[in-house]
Design a protein around this motif. Structure first.
Motif, PDB file in Angstrom:
ATOM      1  N   ARG A  32      -3.996  27.879  -0.754  1.00  9.99           N
ATOM      2  CA  ARG A  32      -5.466  27.817  -0.755  1.00  9.99           C
ATOM      3  C   ARG A  32      -6.087  28.793  -1.743  1.00  9.99           C
ATOM      4  O   ARG A  32      -6.991  28.459  -2.483  1.00  9.99           O
ATOM      5  N   ARG A  33      -5.579  30.030  -1.706  1.00 10.62           N
ATOM      6  CA  ARG A  33      -6.202  31.022  -2.595  1.00 10.62           C
ATOM      7  C   ARG A  33      -5.468  31.124  -3.933  1.00 10.62           C
ATOM      8  O   ARG A  33      -5.890  31.854  -4.815  1.00 10.62           O
ATOM      9  N   ASN A  34      -4.304  30.454  -4.002  1.00 14.24           N
ATOM     10  CA  ASN A  34      -3.525  30.441  -5.240  1.00 14.24           C
ATOM     11  C   ASN A  34      -3.204  31.832  -5.747  1.00 14.24           C
ATOM     12  O   ASN A  34      -3.376  32.156  -6.930  1.00 14.24           O
TER      13      ASN A  34
ATOM     14  N   CYS B  13      -3.832  14.012 -15.482  1.00 13.41           N
ATOM     15  CA  CYS B  13      -5.001  13.992 -14.598  1.00 13.41           C
ATOM     16  C   CYS B  13      -6.012  13.002 -15.165  1.00 13.41           C
ATOM     17  O   CYS B  13      -6.370  13.080 -16.339  1.00 13.41           O
TER      18      CYS B  13
ATOM     19  N   TYR C 281      -0.710  21.217  -8.395  1.00 14.95           N
ATOM     20  CA  TYR C 281      -1.322  22.547  -8.327  1.00 14.95           C
ATOM     21  C   TYR C 281      -1.679  23.113  -9.693  1.00 14.95           C
ATOM     22  O   TYR C 281      -2.641  23.843  -9.824  1.00 14.95           O
TER      23      TYR C 281
ATOM     24  N   LYS D 229      -4.950  21.897 -10.355  1.00 18.32           N
ATOM     25  CA  LYS D 229      -5.914  22.469  -9.412  1.00 18.32           C
ATOM     26  C   LYS D 229      -6.200  23.935  -9.758  1.00 18.32           C
ATOM     27  O   LYS D 229      -7.348  24.361  -9.829  1.00 18.32           O
ATOM     28  N   VAL D 230      -5.124  24.670 -10.019  1.00 15.23           N
ATOM     29  CA  VAL D 230      -5.271  26.111 -10.216  1.00 15.23           C
ATOM     30  C   VAL D 230      -5.634  26.440 -11.658  1.00 15.23           C
ATOM     31  O   VAL D 230      -6.655  27.062 -11.940  1.00 15.23           O
ATOM     32  N   MET D 231      -4.814  25.965 -12.604  1.00 16.02           N
ATOM     33  CA  MET D 231      -5.017  26.361 -14.004  1.00 16.02           C
ATOM     34  C   MET D 231      -6.270  25.751 -14.584  1.00 16.02           C
ATOM     35  O   MET D 231      -6.989  26.354 -15.350  1.00 16.02           O
ATOM     36  N   LYS D 232      -6.503  24.498 -14.230  1.00 13.10           N
ATOM     37  CA  LYS D 232      -7.614  23.783 -14.857  1.00 13.10           C
ATOM     38  C   LYS D 232      -8.823  23.667 -13.926  1.00 13.10           C
ATOM     39  O   LYS D 232      -9.832  23.085 -14.303  1.00 13.10           O
ATOM     40  N   GLY D 233      -8.693  24.179 -12.716  1.00 13.33           N
ATOM     41  CA  GLY D 233      -9.825  24.152 -11.782  1.00 13.33           C
ATOM     42  C   GLY D 233     -10.278  22.746 -11.425  1.00 13.33           C
ATOM     43  O   GLY D 233     -11.466  22.495 -11.213  1.00 13.33           O
ATOM     44  N   VAL D 234      -9.325  21.816 -11.352  1.00 12.90           N
ATOM     45  CA  VAL D 234      -9.664  20.411 -11.089  1.00 12.90           C
ATOM     46  C   VAL D 234      -9.585  20.121  -9.588  1.00 12.90           C
ATOM     47  O   VAL D 234      -8.519  20.271  -8.997  1.00 12.90           O
ATOM     48  N   PRO D 235     -10.683  19.690  -8.949  1.00 12.72           N
ATOM     49  CA  PRO D 235     -10.545  19.273  -7.544  1.00 12.72           C
ATOM     50  C   PRO D 235      -9.757  17.965  -7.483  1.00 12.72           C
ATOM     51  O   PRO D 235      -9.995  17.059  -8.274  1.00 12.72           O
TER      52      PRO D 235
END
Ligand code: SAH
Length: 348
Positions: free
Chosen positions: A35-37, A94, A139, A142-148
């Motif tokens: 969740r918080r990566n 993505c 992930y 989600k994490v590196m690129k901030g993609v929901p």
């Protein structure tokens, strides 16, 4: 070293129980990671100092390295080329849709299916990916690129149903509320049509979306386009799809790549209608994305329109896949192929 990445709650609980840490700490670790990566144990400040120290000495969080990133000029597709711990390269894509972002996950290094239109099968299959390696692909966006992340398709390199257990583990992690918490319906598994495993998947009682790469209206065209399909008759693939629908209530999508002069004529459309006459499946038409050296071309706009109209006139529901990512070679295996051809040092 124990790799926390890609593990489920019970697996982390068992790992920390060996060192006599209380079970509830496992949930905190997963919360930090998924969740918080937070990928550094020393920054997990809710854990006691001795546990942070113990984790640093006994565990790792092993996320693949991003070797290259490509963004299509229109911004609708982004692709990552990843290097795994053993040096293997994999791709993940993505796609931005109006309704959200969909991640196209690879399930194997390479692919053993041999489909003539597909770039990821040219060097055969090297190995199966683990659930953890599949989860990394999601992930990293989600994490590196901030993609929901809205949905996941197991439609990258590889045949998911020949890597059955790990794919299922990955899917369950995606669904797990302590990990991604996605509904099963928003996860699509795409297969060449490995018949026994379609029945097995249907009996799992998980309402996944199933896509079957049909690509032909009869066995002879299909066997030429998809050599692995020789093992199964096209009628048996369609029957297995119908069993999936009746057991899960989920309508199957038949993927049909349109290739000029091969499977895209009026007679092919009519034969497809007759093949699917007892099926509830939906048809997704995909004009082929030419790979270098493949000499396969998409039909003209008119031919595509005629093909679609014939299916619709016979009562089928049909969609035409929007072309995405062509400029960045987003179809299966194309980026890795180009990278390996031009940049030998990256070749695994
Ligand atoms: N082995 C699985 C998943 C990987 S291929 C399967 O066969 O379904 C998944 C999809 O990639 C295929 O159905 C097809 O839709 C797409 N694909 C692969 N190569 C392509 C190409 N050259 N042009 C268009 N789509 C392609």
């Amino acid at each position: 070293m124990f790799d926390v990445w890609g593990k489920s709650l019970p697996e982390i609980e068992a790992f920390i129980a060996d060192a006599k840490f209380p079970r509830f700490r496992a949930k905190q670790i997963l919360d930090y990671v998924y969740r918080r990566n937070t990928f550094d144990f020393s920054l997990m400040l809710q854990l006691p100092q001795n546990m942070r120290q113990w984790l640093t000495e006994n565990a790792v969080i092993c996320v693949p390295e991003v070797v290259d990133t490509m963004q299509s000029p229109s911004g609708d597709t982004m692709k990552l080329l990843l290097r795994l711990r053993d040096g293997s390269l994999i791709e993940t894509v993505c796609m931005h849709h109006d309704y959200g972002n969909s991640i196209c996950v690879s399930t194997q290094v390479g692919c053993g299916m041999g489909c003539v239109f597909c770039a990821s099968t040219k060097d055969g299959v090297k190995r199966n990916l683990t659930a953890s390696e599949m989860l990394s692909q999601v992930y990293l966006f989600k994490v590196m690129k901030g993609v929901p992340v809205h949905s996941i398709v197991l439609m990258g390199s590889g045949e998911p149903l020949t890597n059955y257990e790990e794919c299922l583990r990955f899917i369950k992690l995606c669904h797990d509320p302590s990990c991604l918490g996605l509904s099963y319906r928003s996860i699509t598994i795409s297969t060449c049509g490995t018949v026994p495993n379609i029945y097995r998947l249907a009996d799992e009682n998980i309402p996944l979306t199933l896509a079957i790469s049909l690509h032909a209206p009869n066995d002879s065209i299909r066997n030429w386009l998809m050599p692995s399909s020789r093992q199964y008759k096209i009628d048996d693939v369609v029957r297995a799809a119908e069993y999936y629908f009746t057991s899960t209530g989920r309508r199957v999508t038949f993927e049909y790549i349109l290739i000029k002069g091969m499977n895209a004529g009026k007679e092919n459309a009519l034969e497809l209608c007759s093949l699917l006459k007892n099926s509830h499946g939906h048809i997704n038409l995909i004009p082929v994305n030419g790979t270098e050296r493949s000499h396969l071309y998409p039909p003209s706009g008119n031919e595509i329109y005629t093909f679609k109209r014939i299916l619709e006139a016979n009562g089928r529901t049909v969609t035409l896949r929007r072309k995405m990512g062509e400029k960045i070679e987003a179809a299966c295996g194309q980026l890795k192929r180009r990278y390996s051809d031009t940049n030998r040092e990256y070749t695994p």
